[in-house]
Design an enzyme around this catalytic site. Structure first.
Site, PDB file in Angstrom:
ATOM      1  N   GLU A 370      55.700  54.459  51.332  1.00 49.39           N
ATOM      2  CA  GLU A 370      54.518  54.874  50.572  1.00 49.39           C
ATOM      3  C   GLU A 370      54.193  53.874  49.471  1.00 49.39           C
ATOM      4  O   GLU A 370      53.024  53.590  49.199  1.00 49.39           O
ATOM      5  CB  GLU A 370      54.727  56.276  49.957  1.00 49.39           C
ATOM      6  N   ARG A 374      50.565  52.098  49.643  1.00 49.67           N
ATOM      7  CA  ARG A 374      49.639  52.527  48.589  1.00 49.67           C
ATOM      8  C   ARG A 374      49.575  51.514  47.446  1.00 49.67           C
ATOM      9  O   ARG A 374      48.492  51.076  47.058  1.00 49.67           O
ATOM     10  CB  ARG A 374      50.061  53.885  48.023  1.00 49.67           C
ATOM     11  N   ASP A 489      52.766  56.401  64.098  1.00 47.91           N
ATOM     12  CA  ASP A 489      51.393  55.886  64.012  1.00 47.91           C
ATOM     13  C   ASP A 489      51.222  54.435  63.558  1.00 47.91           C
ATOM     14  O   ASP A 489      50.763  53.564  64.303  1.00 47.91           O
ATOM     15  CB  ASP A 489      50.542  56.824  63.143  1.00 47.91           C
ATOM     16  N   GLU A 628      41.999  60.058  58.386  1.00 45.62           N
ATOM     17  CA  GLU A 628      41.974  59.401  59.709  1.00 45.62           C
ATOM     18  C   GLU A 628      40.701  59.649  60.510  1.00 45.62           C
ATOM     19  O   GLU A 628      40.244  58.750  61.231  1.00 45.62           O
ATOM     20  CB  GLU A 628      43.203  59.805  60.531  1.00 45.62           C
TER      21      GLU A 628
HETATM   22  C1  DMJ Z   1      48.067  57.552  54.518  1.00 50.06           C
HETATM   23  O1  DMJ Z   1      48.945  57.387  53.490  1.00 50.06           O
HETATM   24  C2  DMJ Z   1      48.093  56.447  55.489  1.00 50.06           C
HETATM   25  O2  DMJ Z   1      46.917  56.409  56.193  1.00 50.06           O
HETATM   26  C3  DMJ Z   1      49.267  56.565  56.424  1.00 50.06           C
HETATM   27  O3  DMJ Z   1      49.321  55.547  57.359  1.00 50.06           O
HETATM   28  C4  DMJ Z   1      49.237  57.856  57.129  1.00 50.06           C
HETATM   29  N1  DMJ Z   1      49.006  58.951  56.302  1.00 50.06           N
HETATM   30  C5  DMJ Z   1      48.310  58.896  55.089  1.00 50.06           C
HETATM   31  C6  DMJ Z   1      47.081  59.730  55.035  1.00 50.06           C
HETATM   32  O4  DMJ Z   1      46.978  60.681  55.961  1.00 50.06           O
END
Ligand code: DMJ
Length: 728
Positions: A370, A374, A489, A628
């Protein structure tokens, strides 16, 4: 005798004329109102933002019509009584007959005025007849007196506790009748009706006349009534009342007034519609999304400045254990892109003054993944856009800290102090979602160590067994859950993005191959066309050999896939499969839209189970402001220019404004099928960083965030493709 026989038919004709004229006039007014209600607006035959106001006008005209009808019925009764009185009078006195006839002439000579002024003139006429006739003979039958009340609109009155009574006199009446009922009561029992309150159309029963009194005849009693503001209610003070109590501030009409925000949203509804939009409508949409960004940011600034996250319902800030203002850092590039430059510079100044220390003392329990996507992604993107070197310095500082947590094989741990996440293993996404950021750092600083370490992870993964190009989330165990959702993902996402970032070089063709194989594996094992005609993207449970079981659970997170497919389909290497893959991308983007459109709130849930869009099989119905779906629509919009994606984004934005907006930001929502608002008191940093950014870009026809110039990290932070990036 002649006048008598000619008098009655002429009188009847006259009344018929009065009634017809009055009714016609009211009907014309109603039809005009209704026509205005459905006037065309650009993009479709839709009610415009004045519709609510016009609806009220129509309602009020209908009410006037009802009143007029009731008045006419009263007048008919009055005429019948007058006729009876006249006949009696004639039989006893020639003079009386003459007087009554003069009253009749008055009535015959002024039909227009009668129609226009409603009951007023007729009341005068009635009074004059009444006076003249009553003066002639005391024994004449009584006919309804016409009372004059004073009315207060939108006011109800309550009696002080324990004193007086409130009696329902009659329902479905006009305010004139309510007035008459009150006056009649007082004639029978003086002081028994202090005020009559006529309830609204919406009350049950509607338009009911409540007689309130019994407080005695003291005129001062009026002042002991408690006035309450209530829309649509009318207070009727009978003739002879004392001085009126003061009224409370006017009650808002719930149908059109609501809050300022609800009025703004009602106006924004008018900007919906697929197809070409006028430049002005497009601009208004963009302005509206910018205002949403400003609203979320201002709330963060006011209540959570310098803290990780905003609790928008409580209007407070809180530190998740990042403890480095993650919302502020994550939001920088969105502020820049939306043109909120003052806000950007203010945030940047705070970051420069405070972040160095905070990075120094990052807690061991903080998530490396994260922090990378971020905060490191946020700083790098803010630097890329603004070219403010101080931001790069901060990014380098944080990048070194992150890199030190990655092991020699390029495996990224769960937290800075190591450990494993919820699955009890190192996850695919954790180690495979860092390459974009580290390669950028290497490029702009010239320090190759950033990329060298993390790129090794691809070597590890490629040596491990996979299921038709798909690795399980717990890649080390070589079996188990495979998904385009949580923990899988962004590993797949970065394969194509790292390839694009590097210029799609032959030397990195292994990235294309891994991506291409993963797409094929996904098509084979995870894509399922359901009985409702939609294409769902489920997960797979892999036995580690040749068997995979499809699990019909589609996560919101998987809605990034349309963009992921479109990026590959528009690479030269993807030319051959472009058409089918773009079709698949569109099908999945459509399913993501249906996840939103099918809900009463117009907002999509965390996941859909059992391929049932009504969520009857889903117990995770929350929406935590995830990006998303908007992300997928934005990529599709960029590559196809099909306006439907932009429209889906707009409709979703409107749903956010309606259901998620709170005075102090935007709140997460407990159950998207429930229109009784229940919030989760969190505004995740990715709401500004990603969700609002994609919704903004969807409406911005002239943005410069082009996909042949930038590659977005998984947190929607655009980084220049290396050949365009600054470098040392
Ligand atoms: C985000 O922090 C990013 O897009 C991550 O790859 C997946 N999830 C969250 C938001 O849903």
């Amino acid at each position: 005798m002649q006048p008598s026989s000619g008098f009655l038919p002429r009188r009847a004709v006259c009344w018929a004329f009065v009634a017809a004229f009055g009714l016609t006039w009211a009907v014309v007014l109603i039809l005009t109102g209704q026509q205005l209600l459905v006037q065309d607006v650009p993009g479709g035959h839709k009610p415009n933002y004045e519709a609510a106001g016009l609806q009220i006008k129509v309602t009020s005209l209908e009410s006037e019509l009802a009143t007029a009808r009731e008045d006419l019925a009263n007048k008919d009764r009055l005429v019948a009584i007058l006729q009876q009185q006249l006949a009696t009078a004639r039989s006893t006195s020639g003079d009386s007959a003459q007087q009554a006839k003069s009253g009749t002439r008055l009535l015959e000579s002024r039909p227009d005025e009668t129609a226009q002024s409603g009951s007023g003139w007729l009341q005068q006429m009635g009074s004059s007849l009444r006076g003249s006739l009553a003066g002639q003979r005391n024994e004449l039958p009584r006919y309804p007196p016409v009372h004059k009340c004073d009315f207060q609109l939108h006011v109800d009155y309550r009696l002080p506790a324990g004193s007086g009574s409130e009696d329902l006199a009659q329902s479905g009446v006009s305010q004139e009748t309510c007035c008459a009922l009150c006056a009649d009561k007082n004639e029978q029992h003086p002081g028994s009706c202090l005020v009559a309150v006529l309830s609204s159309e919406e009350d049950v029963p509607a338009r009911s006349c409540w007689i309130k009194g019994g407080l005695g005849r003291d005129p001062g009693s009026l002042s002991s009534l408690k006035s309450v503001s209530k829309h649509g209610v009318t207070a009727c003070f009978p003739p002879g009342h004392g001085s009126l109590p003061t009224t409370p501030p006017p009650a808002p009409d719930p149908k059109i007034e609501g809050t300022d925000h609800e009025r703004d949203v009602a106006k924004l509804q008018e900007l919906s519609g697929v197809g070409p939009l006028s430049a002005s409508m497009q601009q208004q949409r963009l302005d509206a999304v910018r205002e949403a960004i400003r609203h979320a940011w201002t709330a963060y600034k006011k209540h959570a400045w310098g803290m990780d996250e905003l609790n928008p319902v409580a209007g407070r800030g809180r530190n998740r254990n990042f403890n480095h203002a993650v919302t502020l850092v994550d939001s920088l590039d969105t502020l820049w892109i939306a043109g909120l430059k003052d806000e950007f510079h203010e945030a940047k100044t705070w970051a420069v003054e405070n972040l160095g220390n905070k990075f120094q003392t990052l807690a061991g329990s903080v998530s490396v993944f994260e922090t990378t996507i971020r905060s490191l992604g946020g700083l790098l993107s803010a630097y890329d856009l603004s070219r403010e070197k101080v931001l790069l310095d901060l990014a380098v500082h944080l990048g070194r800290r992150i890199l030190s947590s990655v092991n020699g094989q390029g495996v990224t741990p769960y937290t800075f102090s190591g450990g494993r996440g919820g699955m009890g293993c190192n996850s695919l996404a954790e180690s495979g979602t860092i390459q974009l950021e580290m390669r950028y750092l290497s490029h702009v600083t010239g320090d190759k160590s950033f990329e060298a370490k993390v790129m090794q992870f691809y070597d590890i993964v490629r040596r491990l067994r996979n299921f038709d190009g798909l690795w399980p989330n717990c890649y080390g165990s070589q079996r188990g859950k495979i998904t385009m959702g949580a923990d899988g993902d962004s590993f797949y996402e970065y394969l194509i993005k790292v390839f694009i970032q590097g210029g799609r070089k032959e030397s990195e063709s292994f990235l294309w191959s891994m991506y291409d194989e993963a797409v094929k594996g996904m098509e084979k094992h995870m894509v399922h066309k359901a009985s409702d005609g939609l294409t769902y993207l489920g997960t797979v449970s892999w036995d580690g050999n040749s068997k995979g079981v499809y699990v019909p659970e589609m996560e919101h997170l998987t809605c990034f896939v349309p963009g992921w497919l479109a990026l590959g389909a528009h690479s030269p290497q993807g030319a051959e499969t472009r058409i089918p893959r773009m079709e698949l991308a569109d099908s999945i983007a459509t399913t993501c839209w249906k996840m939103y459109e099918s809900q009463p709130t117009g907002i999509g849930p965390e996941r859909v189970k059992g391929e049932k869009m009504d969520l009857s099989a889903t117990n995770t119905r929350e929406y935590i402001l995830r990006p998303e779906a908007a992300e997928g629509w934005w990529y599709m919009s960029e590559f196809t220019q099909d306006p439907k994606y932009r429209d889906w984004g707009w409709k979703t934005f409107l749903a956010f404004e309606k259901w998620l907006w709170v005075p102090n930001g935007y709140a997460s929502y407990q159950d998207v099928t429930n229109t009784n608002k229940k919030y989760i008191d969190r505004m995740e940093s990715f709401f500004i960083a990603e969700t609002l950014k994609y919704l903004y870009l969807l409406q911005d026809a002239s943005h410069t965030m082009k996909l042949d110039r930038y590659v977005f990290n998984t947190e929607a932070h655009p980084l220049s493709i290396l050949e365009f990036a600054p470098h040392s």
